[in-house]
Design an enzyme around this catalytic site. Structure first.
Site, PDB file in Angstrom:
ATOM      1  N   HIS A 299      13.052   1.834  46.254  1.00 36.82           N
ATOM      2  CA  HIS A 299      11.851   2.447  46.842  1.00 36.82           C
ATOM      3  C   HIS A 299      10.582   2.140  46.038  1.00 36.82           C
ATOM      4  CE1 HIS A 299      12.624   5.966  44.053  1.00 36.82           C
ATOM      5  NE2 HIS A 299      11.311   5.969  44.018  1.00 36.82           N
TER       6      HIS A 299
ATOM      7  N   ASP B  23      19.675   2.590  46.398  1.00 38.45           N
ATOM      8  CA  ASP B  23      18.276   2.636  45.977  1.00 38.45           C
ATOM      9  C   ASP B  23      18.066   1.881  44.663  1.00 38.45           C
ATOM     10  OD1 ASP B  23      15.572   3.178  46.087  1.00 38.45           O
ATOM     11  OD2 ASP B  23      15.742   5.189  45.242  1.00 38.45           O
TER      12      ASP B  23
ATOM     13  N   SER C  16      10.349   6.720  38.531  1.00 35.75           N
ATOM     14  CA  SER C  16      11.417   6.050  39.288  1.00 35.75           C
ATOM     15  C   SER C  16      11.678   4.648  38.769  1.00 35.75           C
ATOM     16  CB  SER C  16      11.029   5.969  40.767  1.00 35.75           C
ATOM     17  OG  SER C  16      11.082   7.231  41.368  1.00 35.75           O
TER      18      SER C  16
END
Length: 259
Positions: A7, A37, A115
């Site tokens: 992402h 992911d 992230s």
């Protein structure tokens, strides 16, 4: 090669990497995997520092961990400290039931911008990739989650080798065995998973798995819960045959399933 989240790079026209010495390098996408992911990018540089993979299967709640990243995209090269709060957390999102869980939960401060950064143990080894938080306001609330290195390493190795990852699946919905329902099924302990639904034309359906079957072991290894089974199967390449030990109507049976 640099590991990050899918992402983080999803939809990017251009990818740039800022190194600790402030150099900015162009990167190209090697491959990405939406299911876990995870993504791998590559920069053209030599003698870059690297960090070794650790073994997430040996983690215990209470261990000290450090989270690295750039929270809010502004505070570059930030480090936060916390502990492993819990292990094997299931996938909380319902957008794709095939997404494997097994997340590491930590109270090391993770915010938007962390992230894709590493979660590191006290030996300086990567035991997870920080990927999401659960919070009422979208910022740190003491519940951050990382993809365990057990999944991240296998997935990124496959991306580096082939540019893509193919995940095995069974085609079932499951509920965990609990202390409450284990006595109903006459089980010796509260481990395993109960099949709640089987997709008709799925590998599980073709192998004869039925709703109400209790999944007890996979290839001779005890199944702790549905999440652990899902992670194990998703790491297998499609076409592999597995052996499932099940309990059906109180009797032990063995089924062969081609994932």
């Amino acid at each position: 090669y640099i590991v990050t989240n899918n992402h983080v790079i999803d939809g990017a026209v251009e990818i740039r990497v800022t190194l600790n010495d402030r150099r900015v390098l162009k990167a190209k996408l090697v491959g990405a995997d939406k299911l876990t992911d995870l993504a791998v990018i590559k920069v053209d540089a030599k003698n870059l520092p690297s960090i070794p993979w650790g073994d997430s299967t040996r983690l215990h709640p209470g261990q000290t961990v450090l989270a690295f990243g750039s929270p809010f995209g502004y505070f570059q090269f930030s480090v936060t400290r916390g502990i492993v709060s819990a292990l094997n957390r299931p996938n909380p999102y319902t957008d794709d039931p095939r997404k494997p869980g097994a997340f590491i939960q930590t109270d090391a401060a993770i915010n938007p911008g962390n992230s894709g950064g590493p979660l590191v143990d006290s030996r300086g080894e990567v035991i997870g990739i920080n990927t999401f938080i659960i919070s009422g306001n979208g910022s740190f609330a003491g519940a951050g989650f990382a993809i365990p290195s057990q999944i991240a390493k296998a997935t990124t190795d496959e991306i580096i080798k082939n540019g893509v990852v193919h995940h095995g699946y069974l085609g079932i919905s499951m509920n965990d065995v609990t202390p409450e329902n284990s006595s109903f099924f006459n089980l010796p302990d509260a481990s395993g998973a109960i099949v709640s639904q089987v997709s008709p034309d799925s590998p599980a359906g073709q192998a004869g798995l039925k709703s109400g079957d209790v999944l007890r072991d996979l290839n001779g290894n005890k199944i702790l819960n549905g999440s652990a089974l899902q992670v194990a199967v998703s790491q297998m390449a499609p076409g592999n045959t597995i052996t499932l030990g099940i309990l059906r109507d109180g009797k032990s049976e063995t089924l062969k399933v081609k994932v």
